[in-house]
Design an enzyme around this catalytic site. Structure first.
Site, PDB file in Angstrom:
ATOM      1  N   ALA A 158      32.608  50.385  49.465  1.00 33.34           N
ATOM      2  CA  ALA A 158      32.154  50.259  48.068  1.00 33.34           C
ATOM      3  C   ALA A 158      31.539  48.878  47.865  1.00 33.34           C
ATOM      4  CB  ALA A 158      33.345  50.432  47.116  1.00 33.34           C
ATOM      5  N   GLY A 159      30.882  48.734  46.718  1.00 29.15           N
ATOM      6  CA  GLY A 159      30.488  47.430  46.195  1.00 29.15           C
ATOM      7  C   GLY A 159      29.780  46.503  47.171  1.00 29.15           C
ATOM      8  N   TYR A 200      45.194  36.296  40.986  1.00 26.96           N
ATOM      9  CA  TYR A 200      43.878  36.524  41.612  1.00 26.96           C
ATOM     10  C   TYR A 200      43.217  35.174  41.888  1.00 26.96           C
ATOM     11  CZ  TYR A 200      39.138  38.072  42.561  1.00 26.96           C
ATOM     12  OH  TYR A 200      37.919  38.289  43.164  1.00 26.96           O
ATOM     13  N   LYS A 240      42.054  33.524  45.559  1.00 23.29           N
ATOM     14  CA  LYS A 240      40.697  33.088  45.911  1.00 23.29           C
ATOM     15  C   LYS A 240      40.630  31.573  46.156  1.00 23.29           C
ATOM     16  CE  LYS A 240      38.529  37.020  46.175  1.00 23.29           C
ATOM     17  NZ  LYS A 240      37.931  37.469  47.442  1.00 23.29           N
ATOM     18  N   PRO A 273      30.659  34.691  44.570  1.00 23.40           N
ATOM     19  CA  PRO A 273      29.950  35.166  43.375  1.00 23.40           C
ATOM     20  C   PRO A 273      30.779  35.048  42.092  1.00 23.40           C
ATOM     21  CG  PRO A 273      30.255  36.940  45.021  1.00 23.40           C
ATOM     22  CD  PRO A 273      31.179  35.810  45.365  1.00 23.40           C
ATOM     23  N   THR A 280      30.604  46.144  40.193  1.00 25.37           N
ATOM     24  CA  THR A 280      31.047  47.017  41.295  1.00 25.37           C
ATOM     25  C   THR A 280      32.242  47.801  40.758  1.00 25.37           C
ATOM     26  OG1 THR A 280      32.629  45.379  42.081  1.00 25.37           O
ATOM     27  CG2 THR A 280      30.418  45.264  43.053  1.00 25.37           C
ATOM     28  N   GLU A 281      33.057  48.322  41.665  1.00 21.21           N
ATOM     29  CA  GLU A 281      34.293  48.993  41.231  1.00 21.21           C
ATOM     30  C   GLU A 281      35.421  47.992  40.970  1.00 21.21           C
ATOM     31  OE1 GLU A 281      35.191  52.016  44.171  1.00 21.21           O
ATOM     32  OE2 GLU A 281      33.129  52.754  44.109  1.00 21.21           O
ATOM     33  N   PHE A 282      35.100  46.703  41.125  1.00 21.71           N
ATOM     34  CA  PHE A 282      36.105  45.642  41.021  1.00 21.71           C
ATOM     35  C   PHE A 282      36.931  45.731  39.727  1.00 21.71           C
ATOM     36  CE2 PHE A 282      37.193  41.382  39.495  1.00 21.71           C
ATOM     37  CZ  PHE A 282      37.876  40.829  40.567  1.00 21.71           C
TER      38      PHE A 282
HETATM   39  P1  NDP Z   1      34.967  47.028  45.075  1.00 25.51           P
HETATM   40  O1  NDP Z   1      36.240  47.465  44.436  1.00 25.51           O
HETATM   41  O2  NDP Z   1      33.714  47.706  44.691  1.00 25.51           O
HETATM   42  O3  NDP Z   1      35.119  47.054  46.661  1.00 25.51           O
HETATM   43  C1  NDP Z   1      36.281  46.562  47.282  1.00 25.51           C
HETATM   44  C2  NDP Z   1      36.284  46.980  48.739  1.00 25.51           C
HETATM   45  O4  NDP Z   1      37.452  46.437  49.359  1.00 25.51           O
HETATM   46  C3  NDP Z   1      36.335  48.485  48.902  1.00 25.51           C
HETATM   47  O5  NDP Z   1      35.503  48.867  49.961  1.00 25.51           O
HETATM   48  C4  NDP Z   1      37.797  48.748  49.270  1.00 25.51           C
HETATM   49  O6  NDP Z   1      37.857  49.872  50.140  1.00 25.51           O
HETATM   50  C5  NDP Z   1      38.112  47.469  50.045  1.00 25.51           C
HETATM   51  N1  NDP Z   1      39.548  47.219  50.135  1.00 25.51           N
HETATM   52  C6  NDP Z   1      40.406  46.966  49.129  1.00 25.51           C
HETATM   53  N2  NDP Z   1      41.655  46.842  49.607  1.00 25.51           N
HETATM   54  C7  NDP Z   1      41.568  47.032  50.956  1.00 25.51           C
HETATM   55  C8  NDP Z   1      42.499  47.032  52.000  1.00 25.51           C
HETATM   56  N3  NDP Z   1      43.801  46.823  51.777  1.00 25.51           N
HETATM   57  N4  NDP Z   1      42.078  47.247  53.271  1.00 25.51           N
HETATM   58  C9  NDP Z   1      40.759  47.469  53.515  1.00 25.51           C
HETATM   59  N5  NDP Z   1      39.828  47.480  52.562  1.00 25.51           N
HETATM   60  C10 NDP Z   1      40.227  47.261  51.290  1.00 25.51           C
HETATM   61  O7  NDP Z   1      34.872  45.454  44.740  1.00 25.51           O
HETATM   62  P2  NDP Z   1      33.817  44.328  45.168  1.00 25.51           P
HETATM   63  O8  NDP Z   1      32.798  44.879  46.081  1.00 25.51           O
HETATM   64  O9  NDP Z   1      33.383  43.649  43.942  1.00 25.51           O
HETATM   65  O10 NDP Z   1      34.794  43.332  45.939  1.00 25.51           O
HETATM   66  C11 NDP Z   1      34.539  42.868  47.250  1.00 25.51           C
HETATM   67  C12 NDP Z   1      34.999  41.436  47.357  1.00 25.51           C
HETATM   68  O11 NDP Z   1      34.240  40.639  46.467  1.00 25.51           O
HETATM   69  C13 NDP Z   1      36.458  41.193  46.993  1.00 25.51           C
HETATM   70  O12 NDP Z   1      37.006  40.276  47.920  1.00 25.51           O
HETATM   71  C14 NDP Z   1      36.381  40.578  45.602  1.00 25.51           C
HETATM   72  O13 NDP Z   1      37.483  39.759  45.343  1.00 25.51           O
HETATM   73  C15 NDP Z   1      35.109  39.785  45.746  1.00 25.51           C
HETATM   74  N6  NDP Z   1      34.435  39.396  44.509  1.00 25.51           N
HETATM   75  C16 NDP Z   1      34.063  40.329  43.593  1.00 25.51           C
HETATM   76  C17 NDP Z   1      33.426  39.932  42.434  1.00 25.51           C
HETATM   77  C18 NDP Z   1      33.043  40.894  41.349  1.00 25.51           C
HETATM   78  O14 NDP Z   1      32.825  40.460  40.206  1.00 25.51           O
HETATM   79  N7  NDP Z   1      32.915  42.185  41.631  1.00 25.51           N
HETATM   80  C19 NDP Z   1      33.069  38.528  42.218  1.00 25.51           C
HETATM   81  C20 NDP Z   1      33.518  37.635  43.235  1.00 25.51           C
HETATM   82  C21 NDP Z   1      34.146  38.071  44.352  1.00 25.51           C
HETATM   83  P3  NDP Z   1      39.009  50.989  50.160  1.00 25.51           P
HETATM   84  O15 NDP Z   1      39.536  51.108  48.766  1.00 25.51           O
HETATM   85  O16 NDP Z   1      38.289  52.198  50.650  1.00 25.51           O
HETATM   86  O17 NDP Z   1      40.005  50.447  51.152  1.00 25.51           O
HETATM   87  C1  8X3 Z   2      35.604  38.198  40.575  1.00 25.58           C
HETATM   88  C2  8X3 Z   2      34.948  37.436  39.508  1.00 25.58           C
HETATM   89  O1  8X3 Z   2      35.379  36.189  37.333  1.00 25.58           O
HETATM   90  O2  8X3 Z   2      36.222  38.451  37.505  1.00 25.58           O
HETATM   91  O3  8X3 Z   2      36.034  37.363  41.597  1.00 25.58           O
HETATM   92  O4  8X3 Z   2      37.285  36.658  38.691  1.00 25.58           O
HETATM   93  S1  8X3 Z   2      36.015  37.168  38.206  1.00 25.58           S
END
Ligand code: NDP
Ligand code: 8X3
Length: 259
Positions: free
Chosen positions: A16-17, A157, A161, A187, A192-194
């Site tokens: 994802a994402g 969280y 980080k 970022p 995303t699905e975050f």
């Molecule tokens: P998504 O939820 O869209 O994607 C998260 C991904 O992480 C999925 O593919 C999920 O896959 C995987 N994942 C979660 N837990 C596990 C696990 N235990 N083992 C293996 N895979 C795992 O979120 P993002 O793409 O936004 O997040 C990706 C990264 O970016 C994260 O580290 C997040 O903290 C970081 N980030 C995100 C931001 C945002 O605003 N979206 C900003 C800054 C940083 P599955 O569930 O299939 O295991």
């Molecule tokens: C994800 C961005 O601002 O939601 O790392 O923490 S924030």
């Protein structure tokens, strides 16, 4: 000749994402991929798309990065197949819950620390020695602006980080004397699905996070990660921070700025 022809890249959290967008970006540049996540069905459909569309090799594995024994086994199978990755993208991660610390949920805390910190360590510990002995490789961690500045209810969280930031710095020091590179891409808000995961599936609340401004897209982040991994070997982008233009720091955000 594509920039990443001949290289193998491991992406954790590729279902994802940001991880999925990075996998696509790498494949477009010719990289072969090892894709890990828990949702294998999603990895397999992404792999089919990338094999057909980009003609690259893709290996998928159902790997929960929290499972140290499984990570170790999967890493060993890569090493035995002669596929020590050229790049590890430590992307798998999540926020779980959004409560003041005094109301925090232990399961949310464990989920974040076990994935964002210990999961990154599990993957890195199993594969980095093989990069070090080979003398080359690149570890790219997905950090966050949440690892630079704390915000209300971000507590655990944020701590996870900040830990990623410390680990990027620490790993970088520990591989001194080799040509292994260590980078972080951090970022701000990315759609995303975050947020859906953070709010335990509450889509309406998740959508509210991105209301009234243009957040980053996963592709925006993938472009930056691609830049980081395609620098010449003597250049290490140590920490790249990217924000939506409407976001000035972790919590100063102009929600009247939809463009
Ligand atoms: P998504 O939820 O869209 O994607 C998260 C991904 O992480 C999925 O593919 C999920 O896959 C995987 N994942 C979660 N837990 C596990 C696990 N235990 N083992 C293996 N895979 C795992 O979120 P993002 O793409 O936004 O997040 C990706 C990264 O970016 C994260 O580290 C997040 O903290 C970081 N980030 C995100 C931001 C945002 O605003 N979206 C900003 C800054 C940083 P599955 O569930 O299939 O295991
Ligand atoms: C994800 C961005 O601002 O939601 O790392 O923490 S924030």
């Amino acid at each position: 000749m594509n920039e990443l022809d001949g290289s193998w890249i491991l992406v954790t959290g590729a279902s994802a994402g940001i991880g999925q967008a990075c996998a696509r970006r790498f494949a477009e540049s010719g990289a072969s991929l090892i894709l890990w996540a828990r949702r294998l069905d999603r990895l397999e459909s992404l792999a089919d798309e990338l094999r057909d569309g980009c003609g690259v090799e893709v290996v998928t594995r159902q790997v929960d990065v929290r499972d140290r024994r499984l990570v170790s086994r999967e890493a060993l199978s890569l090493i035995e197949a002669g596929r020590v990755p050229d790049v590890i993208l430590n992307n798998a991660g999540l926020a779980s819950g959004f409560d003041p610390i005094q109301e925090g949920d232990y399961e949310d805390w464990d989920r974040m620390i076990d994935t964002n910190v210990k999961g990154l360590l599990n993957v890195t510990r199993e594969l980095l020695p093989h990069m070090v002995s080979r003398g080359t490789g690149h570890v790219v961690n997905i950090g966050s602006t949440a690892g630079h500045q704390v915000y209300p209810k971000g507590n655990v969280y944020n701590a996870s980080k900040f830990a990623v930031k410390a680990l990027t710095e620490g790993i970088n020091l520990d591989v001194a004397g080799t040509r292994v590179r260590v980078s972080s891409v951090d970022p701000g808000f990315v759609r995303t699905e975050f947020s859906r995961v953070r709010f335990h599936g509450d889509d309406e609340r998740a959508e509210g996070v991105y209301r009234g401004f243009d957040p980053l897209t996963a592709q925006d982040v993938a472009d930056c990660v691609h830049f980081v991994v395609t620098r010449p070997p003597h250049v290490n982008v140590f920490d790249m921070v990217l924000l939506p233009t409407a976001q000035r720091n972790v919590y100063v955000l102009d929600r009247r700025d939809p463009t």
